[in-house]
Scaffold this active site. Structure first.
Site, PDB file in Angstrom:
ATOM      1  N   ASN A   1       0.803  -1.224   0.000  1.00  0.00           N
ATOM      2  CA  ASN A   1       0.000   0.000   0.000  1.00  0.00           C
ATOM      3  C   ASN A   1       0.833   1.270   0.000  1.00  0.00           C
ATOM      4  O   ASN A   1       0.316   2.351  -0.234  1.00  0.00           O
ATOM      5  CB  ASN A   1      -0.948   0.005   1.200  1.00  0.00           C
ATOM      6  CG  ASN A   1      -0.244  -0.357   2.488  1.00  0.00           C
ATOM      7  OD1 ASN A   1       0.287  -1.458   2.641  1.00  0.00           O
ATOM      8  ND2 ASN A   1      -0.196   0.577   3.406  1.00  0.00           N
TER       9      ASN A   1
ATOM     10  N   CYS B   1       0.621   8.741   9.578  1.00  0.00           N
ATOM     11  CA  CYS B   1      -0.221   9.910   9.304  1.00  0.00           C
ATOM     12  C   CYS B   1      -0.792  10.557  10.554  1.00  0.00           C
ATOM     13  O   CYS B   1      -1.425  11.593  10.468  1.00  0.00           O
ATOM     14  CB  CYS B   1      -1.358   9.526   8.384  1.00  0.00           C
ATOM     15  SG  CYS B   1      -0.753   8.781   6.881  1.00  0.00           S
TER      16      CYS B   1
HETATM   17  C1  LIG Z   1      -6.426  -0.569   2.966  1.00  0.00           C
HETATM   18  C2  LIG Z   1      -5.678  -1.791   3.320  1.00  0.00           C
HETATM   19  C3  LIG Z   1      -6.091  -2.626   4.352  1.00  0.00           C
HETATM   20  C4  LIG Z   1      -7.283  -2.304   5.217  1.00  0.00           C
HETATM   21  O1  LIG Z   1      -8.473  -2.505   4.505  1.00  0.00           O
HETATM   22  P1  LIG Z   1      -9.876  -2.001   5.094  1.00  0.00           P
HETATM   23  O2  LIG Z   1     -10.859  -2.579   4.141  1.00  0.00           O
HETATM   24  O3  LIG Z   1      -9.806  -0.517   5.075  1.00  0.00           O
HETATM   25  O4  LIG Z   1     -10.007  -2.566   6.461  1.00  0.00           O
HETATM   26  C5  LIG Z   1      -5.370  -3.767   4.597  1.00  0.00           C
HETATM   27  N1  LIG Z   1      -4.295  -4.073   3.869  1.00  0.00           N
HETATM   28  C6  LIG Z   1      -3.854  -3.291   2.868  1.00  0.00           C
HETATM   29  C7  LIG Z   1      -2.663  -3.691   2.088  1.00  0.00           C
HETATM   30  C8  LIG Z   1      -4.534  -2.119   2.561  1.00  0.00           C
HETATM   31  O5  LIG Z   1      -4.082  -1.350   1.583  1.00  0.00           O
END
Ligand SMILES: *Cc1c(COP(=O)(O)O)cnc(C)c1O
Length: 402
Positions: A154, A329
């Site tokens: 991410n 953040c």
């Molecule tokens: C956004 C994200 C999450 C969390 O997902 P939610 O649906 O917001 O709980 C977990 N892992 C990764 C890699 C993400 O990018």
């Protein structure tokens, strides 16, 4: 003219696509039934809609509809996968392997299990963000029950070699979980070819609504056991109780359906936008690309900038673009990102970093505006920090107190 600030934070979340919203709306009002109501048409209608999303998701990852368990998102799916396996297999072994660059929704459940007596190996990554498969193999033990490696990162967008990892895990009879929150709809995923046993998904990174996700749970070769983490009415074959959120589920299905249809062309378009942004920014001295140059999400660009203070940089960029910095953040925490430090960056470089998440609604015009403003901001900050250094100030004195 683009609306300011230009949204370039698509790894955090994405807007709901209008086509997704249109599909969802009837399920709030006239088609409001509970999918578990088997005695009347209101329930049947909702159940049919849920079934359709199950089929879309299953087809998207080459699974069967019975292997899809709806959750509130990827955080819950990760928790269910990791704690659910730990609880179901602890008699077989109590060792779990994961990676330093995982999302906190994987790291934290693992840390929690550590307090219960499980042993956790956290694999390092190489400079480009990819894991070293020989390191993974060395970490395998007879008591290893689970390996959790994310599909797409991410922060730096790096894509891990899922098929190779799956092959190794299955050879050693170890369950393989992948957090595919950033990957679904963006890269091809195939749980059979990649030998994936558990896969976490979410809708809101792919132009679907927030608050809905799913866990794929393999039913054959091998059949994966999970201890439920939420007990109640026995929904989702007992693995996750709670009334299904039909409108969100309908939106999830529509979002993935659209993303799959557009995947090839959109990947090409986003790659071009990202290349364009990188070509413009890398004309400046002292700009470093974080993560593997090719094995990454098309819409991800993550840079570290020499000679500027991270907080000052973010402040300068904010009026024109909505981006994330490489530091955590929360205003109370300005520690460098655990992902960037895992790449071996110095603290300072990890701190002065920017994550660009380019998405479906961004245009070349926006990328050009953003590139110009980033360059101007860095140039101006470098000038001030040079003058401040002559006045005896340190760069960190420019950071806002918190
Ligand atoms: C956004 C994200 C999450 C969390 O997902 P939610 O649906 O917001 O709980 C977990 N892992 C990764 C890699 C993400 O990018």
């Amino acid at each position: 003219m683009s609306i300011l600030p230009i949204y370039l934070d698509c790894h955090a979340t994405t807007p709901v696509d209008e086509r997704v919203l249109a599909a969802m709306l009837p399920y709030f009002t006239e088609k409001f039934g509970n999918p578990a109501s088997i005695g009347h048409v209101y329930g049947w209608e909702a159940e049919a809609a849920v079934k359709q999303t199950r089929e879309i998701l299953a087809a998207a990852i080459n699974a069967t509809p019975e292997e899809i368990v709806f959750t509130s998102g990827a955080t819950e799916a990760n928790n269910l996968a990791i704690k659910g396996v730990a609880e179901a297999y602890f008699k077989k072994g109590q060792h779990i392997i994961t990676v330093a660059t995982e999302h906190s929704a994987v790291i934290d459940p693992c840390n929690y299990l550590k307090t219960l007596g499980f042993e956790i190996t956290i694999l390092p990554v190489q400079k480009d963000g990819l894991i070293d498969l020989t390191e993974l193999k060395k970490a395998f033990r007879p008591e290893t029950i689970l390996v959790s490696v994310m599909a797409a990162n991410n922060e730096i967008g790096v894509l891990q070699p899922l098929a190779e990892i799956g092959e190794m895990c299955h050879e050693h009879n170890i369950i393989f979980h992948t957090d595919a929150a950033q990957a679904i709809g963006k890269i091809p995923l195939d749980v059979q070819a990649m030998k994936i046993d558990l896969m976490s998904l979410t809708a809101h990174k792919v132009y679907g609504p927030k608050g809905i996700g799913a866990l794929y749970v393999r039913r054959r070769n091998p059949r994966v056991q999970l201890a439920p983490q939420q007990h109640g009415g026995g929904h989702e074959r007992g693995m996750r109780s709670g009334t299904l959120y039909t409108p969100q589920i309908v939106g999830f299905g529509k979002a993935v359906e659209i993303a799959l249809i557009e995947q090839a062309t959109e990947t090409q378009r986003l790659t071009q936008l990202r290349q364009s942004l990188w070509e413009q920014l890398s004309q400046l001295e002292g700009i470093h690309l974080n993560g593997h140059p090719q094995d990454r999400l098309a819409g991800n660009l993550n840079i570290s900038v020499e000679g500027v203070d991270g907080a000052a940089l973010l402040l300068g960029l904010q009026p024109v673009m909505a981006i994330s910095s490489g530091s955590a953040c929360s205003s109370a925490n300005t520690a460098p990102s655990h992902v960037l430090t895992a790449l071996g960056n110095s603290q300072q470089l990890a701190y002065a970093s920017v994550r660009f998440g380019i998405g479906r609604f961004n245009t070349q015009e926006e990328i050009d505006i953003v590139a110009k403003h980033v360059i101007a901001t860095i140039q101006s900050l470098r000038k001030t920090s040079f003058m401040d250094s002559r006045k005896g100030l340190r760069q960190s004195d420019l950071a806002p107190a918190d």
